[in-house]
Design an enzyme around this catalytic site. Structure first.
Site, mmCIF file in Angstrom:
data_model
loop_
_atom_site.group_PDB
_atom_site.id
_atom_site.type_symbol
_atom_site.label_atom_id
_atom_site.label_comp_id
_atom_site.label_asym_id
_atom_site.label_seq_id
_atom_site.Cartn_x
_atom_site.Cartn_y
_atom_site.Cartn_z
ATOM 1 N N GLY A 202 72.965 -14.460 8.043
ATOM 2 C CA GLY A 202 74.123 -13.755 8.574
ATOM 3 C C GLY A 202 74.771 -12.830 7.575
ATOM 4 N N LEU A 228 68.283 -14.104 15.125
ATOM 5 C CA LEU A 228 68.683 -13.415 13.889
ATOM 6 C C LEU A 228 68.208 -14.129 12.625
ATOM 7 C CD1 LEU A 228 70.301 -11.099 12.601
ATOM 8 C CD2 LEU A 228 72.295 -12.594 12.633
ATOM 9 N N ASP A 229 67.565 -13.408 11.745
ATOM 10 C CA ASP A 229 67.133 -13.933 10.435
ATOM 11 C C ASP A 229 66.164 -15.105 10.559
ATOM 12 O OD1 ASP A 229 68.748 -12.040 9.305
ATOM 13 O OD2 ASP A 229 70.438 -13.400 9.019
ATOM 14 N N GLN A 230 65.536 -15.255 11.740
ATOM 15 C CA GLN A 230 64.612 -16.365 11.937
ATOM 16 C C GLN A 230 63.168 -15.890 12.036
ATOM 17 O OE1 GLN A 230 65.464 -19.755 11.967
ATOM 18 N NE2 GLN A 230 67.277 -18.763 11.122
#
Lengths: 288, 288, 288, 288
Positions: A202, A228-230
């Protein structure tokens, strides 16, 4: 580096003799295998392979090779893709206000280290247009207007199609893409996250790192996923810090890590060294 | 390394001239400052300092020095501690079944690199007694019996007092300590977490790292806090991995990182290089 | 790690289809290739390969496999060697007075990470006998008497034969071996040099590093060659230092690098991952 | 980072109380010490110090401060220099045909990370003029004509004076400077050597590294000295390589190390963090 190579990426269920069968097939077609890398996931019983062939051994057309190998692959149950090193991928860079990754990718390409075309730079802010001008690359600015994200993205996606883009690089593009956008570009969007994932997901990872008092900070290049960001991680690196670093200090030294992590990931993708498997990446010989 | 040093650690609110005042005070007492390290946290306006003095300059007793500096420190509002490099800290090692950190700390100490006494090894499993025997160190095994954690810990805490222990090192002790235990030993328990905190907290970090497909794995040495894996970080390091590593493979290469991260953290503590401030550590010249 | 593998190392002149021919041959013999690594030196046109087979696929005896592959290899002009992962190499450690590498290798083996036998430790000094005793390993001390090097070496070489040794590890053995000794053990002696070769050859590399004011110090593990410190390099690593390090300080932090560099090199050799080619090494998947 | 700092660099023979005297002097002048770093070379008994003061505490003029401290320093026998963080050093970049270091320094400065003026770029080849144009920096090309080195250098040295240059950065300038040139610019010329000094001195270090079969390659930033590649080392770093790298491959990955090593060295110099002592450098807090 010689540019006359054919790269074949293969993924299939693991099976006896698969390596012999594939290499023999190409040998039978008169191809010399320049380099062969292979990986077997013994847990999920999946087979991954990357072959480099000498383009000079090619007799027929690219279509003929694709058809011939395609039918062989079908018999053997292989997923595959074929890449020619004389083709220059067309890369779109998306940025916001931070310039270090943009400068780094543009200068690497100018030096001939990335071997790609960069036909356009897209941004949601006008700030970096001067850099686009320095490198004589068209710059398209689509500001994000609250409540009109869809239109903004529509314009961007339009442009990407129009410019026949192969790969989108989010070089510090500070705007979350919609699920539609990401799904349309599955496996063709590389993002640089300025933190060592899965830590510090994040916003403002450097502040998070400072607050936690870590002794190393890092950066992560990954394929964008709707989560997100995965997305699948391609490359990561870190740099040592200490108590003397403020959040701003971390941000400054972090730039170096972001630069080289993103560049390595983009280069690996452009050299067809990456196979995405579920939420992982097999990256063949990134170091080479 | 010369063993005849006095180390003074100081923390206070930041104030003008504090550095001049402190160094002048010691100069006035006839001490030569061998080394001075200082850090000011400009956000929280806190001042941190580490002084190395030459013990040969000492005229009076240790008590006299403590009293004299104590009253000066009181005027100036300094928190402080004094350490004499000829004192060997007494360190208790707590282990379970994994031997690599235990072997590493014992052999470093045998080589004279840690400069501490290790009067006992405590475990909740009998497995590693043979190593204690190899190094002729008393081994105490207190198995954890479900529902009797308090008694088990009582015996351990008892022993630590009886052996006059200064520092407890959890060298892969796979058992969460109670809040009471940790509070009693605040800032005197160092734990090695086999993951790169704040990522991969809790159990089986290598499996977590494998599942996430990271390209680096790490280890973190930190002071134990009642809040699991949240204590002040002392040292971290990482090693590069790739898709070929199974969770077991990560575990194997991870051992090397755990070894050196824990050893560096313990050494920094033993050389009085660490000041804990809230949830952070100021580690002076760990590299030196 | 599973211990039931057959490893085949191959080197030959580069030739079309070699990969297909070799993998097909083993497939024809009913072997499943677990892992295949290959490298082609495009300058010298040499082909290198490492194959991992599943031992459970083996029908005949080891001699039969050697004979069968031997005649195939002869036709193809391959140099090769076969290794069975259930065989424990017999390793002799040679030391002088410094204990950190000795401790490290012994504890790694005790933890089962090296998977070898260490039937004896040889030294030219009595100092480290107590460590041999800690690990219950016979210790042989042959002091070097000026002018009697030949006798001393004769005793050592005798012992190595008597103990049926496969690999000699010079774990900080501070004595140059004679050319005869080295030639007899060509490619089977691993030495750790406490400097970053080719810099800092010869004696006291840490003093040399200090005098030159370098900002990194390193260690190098290499096969012993009659030409001092010129043998094929297996592994190297470095650690960051600064102006605060005395030569003694460099020596202390250098120990950590020496430890892990030597351990990695020995492990790569024991796992049959190394092919020596002229003055170079091909090290397959050391990281794995 | 705040730009309102005064930095004082001090070197002297070691003497009792020097730290107290210096810090007290500045305290007496009404200065608050923001940061103090100090190093004592216990072998040569030399004292080194770096002080950061808050410019807002300054009452008189810069000349007055210089005079006042100058006379104090004279009494104490200190060598010293004073630097104001609001002054932008004027840096000349010298290049030949390789662009990666040039691009890197120019983009870092464009991002505001170097905080210097780059009023001109000098080259002995026309190749990189287009980059100078991209960044709108005057480009001067003085080709080297055999037998006319002196004239060529005279023109360069002229220009450097005319442009009032403080620091010369040899960003892959492939031409040895004359002893006169170097002596005139003692301690004000930073060179990047594309090898890990003291290994691989002289020409084509990557070929040397390839021939030796090293497993790490590096780069070294150092002050130019009349003795080629022997000047005081400022910064070094390495990157891991393996048998798959050709000399060309080493060159390509080496670029990244060269880039960041040179940038760090230049930044340390520009932030007045370096004291040269004989053939060594004291680099204060490069990481900060």
């Amino acid at each position: 580096m010689d540019n006359k190579k054919i790269v074949i990426l293969i993924q299939s269920a693991d099976q006896r003799g698969i390596l012999a069968k594939v290499t023999s097939w190409f040998y039978g077609q008169g191809f010399n295998v320049l380099h062969c890398q292979q990986h077997t996931d013994d847990y999920e019983h999946v087979f991954f392979m990357r072959l480099e062939l000498d383009m000079n051994d090619m007799k027929g057309s690219r279509k003929e090779l694709a058809d011939a190998f395609g039918s062989f692959a079908k018999e053997q149950g292989l997923n595959w893709s074929i890449h020619y090193s004389d083709y220059r991928s067309r890369v779109a860079l998306m940025v916001s206000k931070t310039s270090h990754c943009l400068y780094d990718l543009l200068s690497r390409n100018a030096e001939g280290d990335l071997r790609c075309e960069i036909p356009l730079i897209v941004s949601n802010h006008p700030d970096l247009e001067y850099i686009a001008n320095q490198f004589r690359i068209p710059f398209y600015c689509f500001p994000m207007v609250k409540g009109h994200k869809e239109e903004q993205e529509a314009k961007v996606r339009d442009l990407l199609k129009r410019f026949d883009i192969d790969l989108v690089v989010l070089a510090r593009y500070m705007q979350i893409l919609s699920e539609d956008f990401i799904n349309e570009w599955q496996g063709r969007i590389i993002n640089i996250h300025h933190g060592f994932l899965p830590a510090f997901q994040g916003a403002n990872p450097y502040q998070q790192a400072y607050d936690r008092g870590v002794k190393l900070i890092g950066a992560t290049a990954h394929y964008a996923s709707s989560d997100l960001d995965q997305g699948p991680i391609i490359e990561q690196d870190v740099v040592r810090v200490n108590h003397e670093f403020t959040a701003a200090g971390l941000r400054e030294v972090g730039k170096d890590v972001e630069r080289r992590v993103l560049a390595r990931a983009v280069q690996a993708h452009l050299e067809s060294r990456i196979i995405i498997w579920k939420n992982r990446t097999i990256v063949f010989g990134l170091e080479r």
